[in-house]
Motif scaffolding. Structure first.
Motif, PDB file in Angstrom:
ATOM      1  N   PHE A  67       0.849  -1.193   0.000  1.00 50.38           N
ATOM      2  CA  PHE A  67       0.000   0.000   0.000  1.00 50.38           C
ATOM      3  C   PHE A  67       0.883   1.241   0.000  1.00 50.38           C
ATOM      4  O   PHE A  67       1.742   1.392   0.861  1.00 50.38           O
ATOM      5  CB  PHE A  67      -0.916   0.030   1.226  1.00 50.38           C
ATOM      6  N   GLU A  68       0.658   2.108  -0.979  1.00 51.11           N
ATOM      7  CA  GLU A  68       1.419   3.360  -1.080  1.00 51.11           C
ATOM      8  C   GLU A  68       0.620   4.504  -0.458  1.00 51.11           C
ATOM      9  O   GLU A  68      -0.588   4.628  -0.686  1.00 51.11           O
ATOM     10  CB  GLU A  68       1.708   3.692  -2.544  1.00 51.11           C
ATOM     11  N   HIS A  69       1.325   5.349   0.298  1.00 49.69           N
ATOM     12  CA  HIS A  69       0.691   6.513   0.915  1.00 49.69           C
ATOM     13  C   HIS A  69       1.178   7.818   0.296  1.00 49.69           C
ATOM     14  O   HIS A  69       0.831   8.903   0.767  1.00 49.69           O
ATOM     15  CB  HIS A  69       0.957   6.509   2.417  1.00 49.69           C
ATOM     16  N   GLY A  70       1.982   7.700  -0.740  1.00 55.14           N
ATOM     17  CA  GLY A  70       2.482   8.854  -1.479  1.00 55.14           C
ATOM     18  C   GLY A  70       2.587   8.467  -2.937  1.00 55.14           C
ATOM     19  O   GLY A  70       1.729   7.753  -3.456  1.00 55.14           O
ATOM     20  N   PRO A  71       3.627   8.911  -3.640  1.00 52.57           N
ATOM     21  CA  PRO A  71       3.800   8.526  -5.043  1.00 52.57           C
ATOM     22  C   PRO A  71       3.797   7.011  -5.204  1.00 52.57           C
ATOM     23  O   PRO A  71       4.418   6.292  -4.423  1.00 52.57           O
ATOM     24  CB  PRO A  71       5.165   9.124  -5.408  1.00 52.57           C
ATOM     25  N   ARG A  72       3.096   6.524  -6.218  1.00 52.74           N
ATOM     26  CA  ARG A  72       2.992   5.074  -6.434  1.00 52.74           C
ATOM     27  C   ARG A  72       3.561   4.639  -7.770  1.00 52.74           C
ATOM     28  O   ARG A  72       3.619   3.449  -8.073  1.00 52.74           O
ATOM     29  CB  ARG A  72       1.529   4.638  -6.349  1.00 52.74           C
ATOM     30  N   GLY A  73       3.961   5.577  -8.602  1.00 56.03           N
ATOM     31  CA  GLY A  73       4.545   5.255  -9.886  1.00 56.03           C
ATOM     32  C   GLY A  73       5.350   6.430 -10.394  1.00 56.03           C
ATOM     33  O   GLY A  73       5.084   7.583 -10.038  1.00 56.03           O
ATOM     34  N   VAL A  74       6.335   6.133 -11.233  1.00 51.15           N
ATOM     35  CA  VAL A  74       7.229   7.163 -11.760  1.00 51.15           C
ATOM     36  C   VAL A  74       7.254   7.044 -13.284  1.00 51.15           C
ATOM     37  O   VAL A  74       7.327   5.932 -13.826  1.00 51.15           O
ATOM     38  CB  VAL A  74       8.661   6.996 -11.201  1.00 51.15           C
ATOM     39  N   ARG A  75       7.188   8.167 -13.961  1.00 52.68           N
ATOM     40  CA  ARG A  75       7.238   8.170 -15.421  1.00 52.68           C
ATOM     41  C   ARG A  75       8.693   8.121 -15.881  1.00 52.68           C
ATOM     42  O   ARG A  75       9.542   8.831 -15.339  1.00 52.68           O
ATOM     43  CB  ARG A  75       6.558   9.426 -15.973  1.00 52.68           C
ATOM     44  N   PRO A  76       8.995   7.315 -16.914  1.00 50.41           N
ATOM     45  CA  PRO A  76      10.373   7.219 -17.396  1.00 50.41           C
ATOM     46  C   PRO A  76      10.718   8.230 -18.476  1.00 50.41           C
ATOM     47  O   PRO A  76      11.852   8.258 -18.948  1.00 50.41           O
ATOM     48  CB  PRO A  76      10.427   5.795 -17.967  1.00 50.41           C
ATOM     49  N   ARG A 469      10.808  23.912  -7.999  1.00 51.27           N
ATOM     50  CA  ARG A 469      10.820  23.721  -9.453  1.00 51.27           C
ATOM     51  C   ARG A 469      10.351  22.330  -9.876  1.00 51.27           C
ATOM     52  O   ARG A 469      10.924  21.715 -10.747  1.00 51.27           O
ATOM     53  CB  ARG A 469      12.229  23.972  -9.999  1.00 51.27           C
ATOM     54  N   GLY A 470       9.305  21.843  -9.268  1.00 49.11           N
ATOM     55  CA  GLY A 470       8.752  20.563  -9.677  1.00 49.11           C
ATOM     56  C   GLY A 470       8.401  19.687  -8.493  1.00 49.11           C
ATOM     57  O   GLY A 470       9.203  19.553  -7.561  1.00 49.11           O
ATOM     58  N   VAL A 471       7.203  19.089  -8.524  1.00 47.32           N
ATOM     59  CA  VAL A 471       6.734  18.303  -7.385  1.00 47.32           C
ATOM     60  C   VAL A 471       6.910  16.801  -7.587  1.00 47.32           C
ATOM     61  O   VAL A 471       6.719  16.028  -6.643  1.00 47.32           O
ATOM     62  CB  VAL A 471       5.251  18.598  -7.084  1.00 47.32           C
ATOM     63  N   SER A 472       7.257  16.353  -8.796  1.00 48.92           N
ATOM     64  CA  SER A 472       7.351  14.917  -9.047  1.00 48.92           C
ATOM     65  C   SER A 472       8.638  14.338  -8.474  1.00 48.92           C
ATOM     66  O   SER A 472       9.601  15.066  -8.186  1.00 48.92           O
ATOM     67  CB  SER A 472       7.288  14.634 -10.548  1.00 48.92           C
ATOM     68  N   VAL A 473       8.663  13.023  -8.313  1.00 51.99           N
ATOM     69  CA  VAL A 473       9.871  12.331  -7.854  1.00 51.99           C
ATOM     70  C   VAL A 473      11.028  12.620  -8.801  1.00 51.99           C
ATOM     71  O   VAL A 473      12.145  12.937  -8.363  1.00 51.99           O
ATOM     72  CB  VAL A 473       9.609  10.809  -7.760  1.00 51.99           C
ATOM     73  N   ASN A 474      10.759  12.539 -10.104  1.00 51.86           N
ATOM     74  CA  ASN A 474      11.807  12.822 -11.097  1.00 51.86           C
ATOM     75  C   ASN A 474      12.365  14.232 -10.948  1.00 51.86           C
ATOM     76  O   ASN A 474      13.578  14.445 -10.968  1.00 51.86           O
ATOM     77  CB  ASN A 474      11.252  12.656 -12.511  1.00 51.86           C
ATOM     78  N   ASP A 475      11.468  15.213 -10.832  1.00 54.23           N
ATOM     79  CA  ASP A 475      11.898  16.609 -10.709  1.00 54.23           C
ATOM     80  C   ASP A 475      12.744  16.822  -9.456  1.00 54.23           C
ATOM     81  O   ASP A 475      13.770  17.509  -9.494  1.00 54.23           O
ATOM     82  CB  ASP A 475      10.686  17.542 -10.661  1.00 54.23           C
ATOM     83  N   CYS A 476      12.298  16.253  -8.345  1.00 55.34           N
ATOM     84  CA  CYS A 476      13.012  16.454  -7.077  1.00 55.34           C
ATOM     85  C   CYS A 476      14.426  15.880  -7.137  1.00 55.34           C
ATOM     86  O   CYS A 476      15.385  16.515  -6.674  1.00 55.34           O
ATOM     87  CB  CYS A 476      12.219  15.817  -5.937  1.00 55.34           C
ATOM     88  N   ILE A 477      14.568  14.697  -7.707  1.00 53.45           N
ATOM     89  CA  ILE A 477      15.892  14.084  -7.822  1.00 53.45           C
ATOM     90  C   ILE A 477      16.787  14.909  -8.741  1.00 53.45           C
ATOM     91  O   ILE A 477      17.937  15.215  -8.411  1.00 53.45           O
ATOM     92  CB  ILE A 477      15.764  12.639  -8.339  1.00 53.45           C
ATOM     93  N   HIS A 478      16.261  15.268  -9.902  1.00 56.81           N
ATOM     94  CA  HIS A 478      17.050  15.992 -10.900  1.00 56.81           C
ATOM     95  C   HIS A 478      17.486  17.360 -10.385  1.00 56.81           C
ATOM     96  O   HIS A 478      18.654  17.757 -10.543  1.00 56.81           O
ATOM     97  CB  HIS A 478      16.223  16.135 -12.180  1.00 56.81           C
TER      98      HIS A 478
END
Length: 489
Positions: A67-76, A469-478
């Protein structure tokens, strides 16, 4: 207890100690990047809570359900998506990845709940030529008119206004309103198109048309850094739409933490920072639960408003700008039902604010990632998202809202939207307070003021995290990695 390190705050030949505040995905990514360089002698990571990973939170049950309580998938997709896949490979997680391709039903079937019923969104080129509820005309008609709409003149504009002007009121009030609730849990009438959807804004500015700009920009996808991960090749060849990890998204910060420990990065949980003060040698003195720490440079990944409460009075102007970046709270209710109870299959459905302000949408987790269902007879996992910009008016104070009320409203929504009347096998309720920053009108100006202040005064401070500058997992890492690279020059 006092930690003291004498160091210059300018990264260069002189070794120094760097502090990262906040062990969410941004703070972890920054710490990893910092610890891989030769010009930083020590990296320290302070986390206020006992949890590593921020909003990446997973519950793994004894029955084997995830069970995910936050982001559950990431776009490649894009440079930021490939960058994350590279990091996943570097952490040795290739065999843990669960992909969802564009051929899968979870990618092809997405719904809106409008007029008391589920309406399937167009998912193919031909379906754009057909009139289907909840729309009163084919989607293609709005697309074909868009290139002939005059270019906007405002420096910023709400998402709702932008889409209404270029594509029509119907798409703005149904599709885009729902999209903003799904991504930002926010109100499209308040959110900035320039900051939330910069590609759309820039396409109009450059080409006079979103559609033409998107077509013209399609060739730029191959530009950027070179990556070596085989996952990236797989994602392209197999046409991944998104991916998760077998044991949930929390696997990613757990692997990052393990790698940081192998690099001798100090990680302190339950260590909230109370006050930051400048030192005579140009660095910082940090007061936290555990003592006092002297460092040369700080990376802050905590929300902008939280940082504003740590900075000294001499940074009052900076604090004022940071406080202008607000955030919203979201209730995440995970439900598990016995049997295959969904009347449709797909990713899930979103709910426009005109239909229901309190229910943002429902995700059909078992459709996207059936591998994460419990062992044994079939079950169905769903996640109901509630609140966002409408939290206060719907539920009251996030600190005092009753769990029973939240569960009742979530199960009632599942009954009303999907016809599921049985009692769930398992329920998990999480009130994620201030979890999604809101890039409202003028956000880009706030960023200019904030980063201009830091640059003008040469503060040894880097701001990372979803506030900017971005709320997604990808944005935060980058963005976290870029901030480290900029500091190194």
């Amino acid at each position: 207890m006092t930690f003291s390190v004498t160091a210059s705050f300018i990264l260069g030949p002189m070794p120094q100690t760097v502090l990262v505040i906040g062990a969410g995905i941004s703070g972890l990514a920054a710490a990893l990047r910092l610890s891989s360089g030769a010009n930083v002698s020590k990296v320290i990571l302070l986390e206020a809570s006992g949890h590593i990973g921020g909003w990446l939170q997973t519950t793994r049950t004894q029955e084997g359900a995830i069970f995910e309580h936050g982001p559950r998938g990431v776009r490649p997709a894009g440079i930021v998506g490939r960058n994350t896949l590279q990091m996943v490979s570097d952490l040795g997680l290739d065999s843990d990845v669960l992909p969802v391709t564009y051929r899968d039903v979870a990618s092809k079937n997405r719904y809106l709940f409008v007029g008391g019923k589920l309406c399937k969104l167009p998912s193919s080129f031909m379906s754009a030529f057909v009139t289907r509820p909840p729309f009163t005309q084919p989607i293609i008609s709005s697309l074909l008119r868009e290139p002939f709409i005059r270019r906007g003149t405002h420096q910023d504009e709400s998402v709702h206004s932008f889409v209404t002007r270029r594509f029509g009121k119907e798409l703005a009030e149904i599709a885009i309103d729902s999209l903003c609730r799904g991504i930002f849990a926010g109100d499209s009438r308040e959110l900035s198109v320039r900051s939330c959807f910069p590609l759309l804004f820039q396409a109009e500015r450059t080409f006079g048309s979103v559609l033409i700009g998107m077509i013209a920009g399609g060739g730029g996808a191959s530009k950027g850094p070179r990556f070596t991960s085989r996952l990236i090749g797989r994602a392209k060849e197999e046409r991944w739409a998104q991916w998760s990890l077998k044991q949930g998204m929390q696997t990613l910060p757990e692997a990052m933490q393990q790698e940081l420990r192998s690099r001798r990065v100090e990680i302190h949980r339950n260590s909230p920072v109370h006050r930051l003060q400048r030192t005579s040698d140009g660095g910082w003195e940090v007061q936290f639960d555990g003592g006092t720490l002297k460092v040369g440079h700080i990376f802050s990944s905590v929300p902008a408003k939280v940082l504003s409460g740590m900075l000294p009075p001499s940074c009052a102007a900076l604090c004022e700008s940071l406080r202008k970046i607000g955030s919203v709270s979201v209730t995440v209710v995970n439900l598990e039902y016995e049997g295959l109870v969904l009347p449709v299959t797909g990713f899930g459905h979103l709910v426009p604010s005109g239909e229901s302000s309190e229910i943002l949408g429902v995700v059909y987790d078992s459709c996207s990632f059936p591998q994460q269902d419990r062992a044994g007879p079939p079950t169905t996992r769903l996640t109901v998202m509630m609140g966002g910009s409408w939290f206060q008016e719907a539920f009251g104070d996030p600190e005092t809202v009753a769990q029973d009320d939240l569960l009742q409203r979530a199960t009632q929504a599942v009954q009303n939207h999907l016809g599921i009347t049985q009692k769930p096998l398992k329920t998990i309720i999480k009130v994620q307070k201030d979890c999604i920053p809101q890039y409202t009108l003028g956000h880009s100006k706030h960023l200019d003021t904030i980063f201009g202040y830091i640059d003008d005064r040469q503060l040894p401070l880097s701001l990372i995290g979803a506030s900017y500058r971005g709320v997604s997992v990808n944005d935060c890492i980058h963005e976290a990695q870029r901030a480290v690279d900029r500091l190194r020059g």
